[in-house]
Design a protein around this motif. Structure first.
Motif, short mmCIF file in Angstrom:
data_model
loop_
_atom_site.label_atom_id
_atom_site.label_comp_id
_atom_site.label_asym_id
_atom_site.label_seq_id
_atom_site.Cartn_x
_atom_site.Cartn_y
_atom_site.Cartn_z
N VAL A 29 0.86 -1.18 0.00
CA VAL A 29 0.00 0.00 0.00
C VAL A 29 0.90 1.24 0.00
N ALA A 30 0.75 2.06 -1.02
CA ALA A 30 1.64 3.20 -1.23
C ALA A 30 1.00 4.48 -0.72
N PHE A 31 1.56 5.05 0.37
CA PHE A 31 1.05 6.35 0.81
C PHE A 31 1.88 7.48 0.20
N SER A 32 1.31 8.65 0.18
CA SER A 32 1.90 9.83 -0.45
C SER A 32 2.35 9.57 -1.88
N PRO A 33 1.50 8.94 -2.71
CA PRO A 33 1.88 8.66 -4.10
C PRO A 33 1.96 9.93 -4.94
N LEU A 34 1.45 11.05 -4.39
CA LEU A 34 1.53 12.33 -5.11
C LEU A 34 2.63 13.22 -4.56
N GLY A 35 3.59 12.62 -3.84
CA GLY A 35 4.72 13.41 -3.36
C GLY A 35 4.30 14.55 -2.47
N ARG A 36 3.28 14.31 -1.63
CA ARG A 36 2.77 15.32 -0.69
C ARG A 36 2.37 16.61 -1.40
N GLY A 37 1.80 16.42 -2.60
CA GLY A 37 1.30 17.54 -3.38
C GLY A 37 2.21 18.00 -4.49
N TYR A 38 3.51 17.70 -4.36
CA TYR A 38 4.46 18.14 -5.39
C TYR A 38 4.08 17.58 -6.76
N LEU A 39 3.78 16.28 -6.83
CA LEU A 39 3.49 15.64 -8.10
C LEU A 39 2.08 15.95 -8.61
N ALA A 40 1.27 16.57 -7.77
CA ALA A 40 -0.05 17.02 -8.20
C ALA A 40 -0.01 18.48 -8.64
N ASP A 41 1.20 19.07 -8.65
CA ASP A 41 1.38 20.47 -9.04
C ASP A 41 0.64 21.41 -8.10
N ALA A 42 0.55 20.98 -6.83
CA ALA A 42 -0.15 21.79 -5.84
C ALA A 42 0.72 22.92 -5.29
N LEU A 43 2.04 22.82 -5.50
CA LEU A 43 2.97 23.84 -5.00
C LEU A 43 3.88 24.25 -6.16
N PRO A 44 3.36 25.01 -7.11
CA PRO A 44 4.11 25.31 -8.33
C PRO A 44 5.19 26.36 -8.18
N SER A 45 5.33 26.95 -6.99
CA SER A 45 6.36 27.98 -6.82
C SER A 45 6.83 28.00 -5.37
N TRP A 46 7.97 28.65 -5.14
CA TRP A 46 8.48 28.79 -3.78
C TRP A 46 7.53 29.63 -2.93
N ASP A 47 6.87 30.59 -3.54
CA ASP A 47 5.89 31.38 -2.79
C ASP A 47 4.78 30.50 -2.23
N ASP A 48 4.38 29.47 -2.97
CA ASP A 48 3.34 28.57 -2.48
C ASP A 48 3.83 27.77 -1.28
N VAL A 49 5.08 27.36 -1.31
CA VAL A 49 5.64 26.64 -0.17
C VAL A 49 5.71 27.56 1.04
N GLN A 50 6.17 28.77 0.84
CA GLN A 50 6.27 29.72 1.95
C GLN A 50 4.91 30.06 2.54
N ALA A 51 3.87 29.93 1.76
CA ALA A 51 2.52 30.24 2.24
C ALA A 51 1.89 29.10 3.02
N LEU A 52 2.55 27.95 3.10
CA LEU A 52 1.99 26.85 3.88
C LEU A 52 1.85 27.25 5.34
N PRO A 53 0.79 26.82 6.01
CA PRO A 53 0.63 27.15 7.43
C PRO A 53 1.78 26.61 8.27
N ASP A 54 2.03 27.23 9.40
CA ASP A 54 3.15 26.85 10.25
C ASP A 54 3.10 25.38 10.66
N ARG A 55 1.90 24.83 10.86
CA ARG A 55 1.78 23.47 11.36
C ARG A 55 1.75 22.42 10.23
N ASP A 56 1.89 22.86 9.01
CA ASP A 56 1.94 21.92 7.89
C ASP A 56 3.25 21.12 7.98
N ILE A 57 3.16 19.80 7.94
CA ILE A 57 4.35 18.97 8.15
C ILE A 57 5.39 19.13 7.05
#
Length: 339
Positions: free
Chosen positions: A203-231
């Protein structure tokens, strides 16, 4: 795509991981939105739901039990023990606790059964191997739960091939769960082969690379905008230096998905599915639209050369940074791919 099998259970090719409905990835959805997503997944054909006592410190199990309990016969229910939350007492700080003792496993199972509103859990994993406790003792406690009728089958999470073999000698292991995707290939070192040797589903968890492979974080600004408690804020690949190296790969990957006529998430899931019919990926999401996008991957028929090019573009040699920070690396028992 035909259904897959996890031990005695028939599973949809893609299951649903229920962690980020209340845990780990920023602000969770409202209860109404989380309920809507779980019911949508069931209606769209998902028959494998994966939760844990740790997720939301019981909140995920409670949510799954409340929403899906009335539909219990329509799906396979998986949960996990061995990693829970300690509230703290004024002298001990609150935090995550790894405890694989038989006493803890029994107590956690009782709490899970109550929260999940069920008499039996179909697949019960040891979430992390507590290295202070012989794996044989922890698996023995899980086997006792099977004999007591509280658990149907047992699994392990984030363990090495050697630990899997030791555990399987005590009681048959139905499934092994660990992170696996284009950008995390640790299972290819030994665990996938060990699973196949023993007849254990993967059983494969995080098959989308924690959002990276879903293009959910297309820029460094998007990463910096993650909430403080985001793992992800504590994960090296999402740190400034490594993410700067990984970002150009994403642009090429996005272009490859467009060429194939699918979304980046679908390409990532199609790649995992193509690695073997004994593999069941369990992406998580808080969005019904993203869920629909993910599940469309099980009907994709992508050319072999597209999947090969995806694997050549994003892999151990091209991705920068380890999947976990130092604490996470100490907590798992998997064979390691050097960053």
């Amino acid at each position: 795509m035909q259904a897959r099998h996890i031990g005695p259970f028939t599973a949809s090719p893609i299951g649903l991981g229920c962690m980020n409905l209340c845990h780990a990835y920023g602000t969770p959805p409202t209860e109404q939105d989380a309920e809507r997503l779980l019911l949508a997944a069931l209606d769209m054909g998902v028959t494998h739901f994966d939760t844990a006592a740790l997720y939301g410190f019981g909140a995920s199990e409670s949510l799954v039990g409340r929403v899906l309990g009335p539909h219990r016969q329509r799906f396979t229910l998986a949960s996990k023990c061995g990693m829970t939350h300690e509230a703290g007492d004024g002298t001990v700080a609150p935090g995550r606790v790894i405890d694989g003792s038989p006493e803890s496993i029994r107590a956690t199972c009782e709490g899970s059964l109550r929260r999940l509103k069920t008499d039996v859990i179909d697949l019960y994993y040891l979430h992390r191997w507590d290295k202070r406790v012989p794996i044989e003792d922890s698996v023995g406690a899980l086997a006792d739960l099977v004999r007591a009728g509280k658990v149907r089958t047992i699994g392990l999470s984030e363990v090495s091939s050697a630990t899997l073999r030791r555990a399987h000698a005590v009681h048959p292991i139905t499934a092994l769960q660990t992170e696996y995707s284009l950008w995390t290939r640790n299972p290819e070192l030994a665990v996938l082969q060990a699973c196949r040797d023993l007849g254990v589903a993967f059983v494969a968890f995080s098959p989308l690379g924690r959002g990276y492979l879903a293009d959910a974080l297309p820029s460094w600004d998007d990463v910096q905008a993650l909430p403080d408690r985001d793992i992800r804020r504590a994960m090296p690949r999402f740190g400034a230096e490594h993410f700067a190296s990984n970002l150009p790969l994403l642009a090429q990957y996005r272009a490859l998905a467009a060429e194939a006529g699918c979304t980046p998430a679908q390409l990532a899931l199609a790649w995992v599915l193509a690695q073997g019919d004994d593999i069941v990926p369990i992406p998580g999401t808080r969005s019904v639209a993203h869920l629909r996008d993910d599940l469309a991957a099980w009907d994709l028929r992508l050319p072999a050369d597209v999947l090969q090019r995806a694997g050549e573009l994003i892999n151990t040699a091209t991705v920068s940074g380890h999947r976990y920070a130092e604490q996470g690396r100490r907590e798992v028992d998997t064979e390691d791919v050097a960053a």
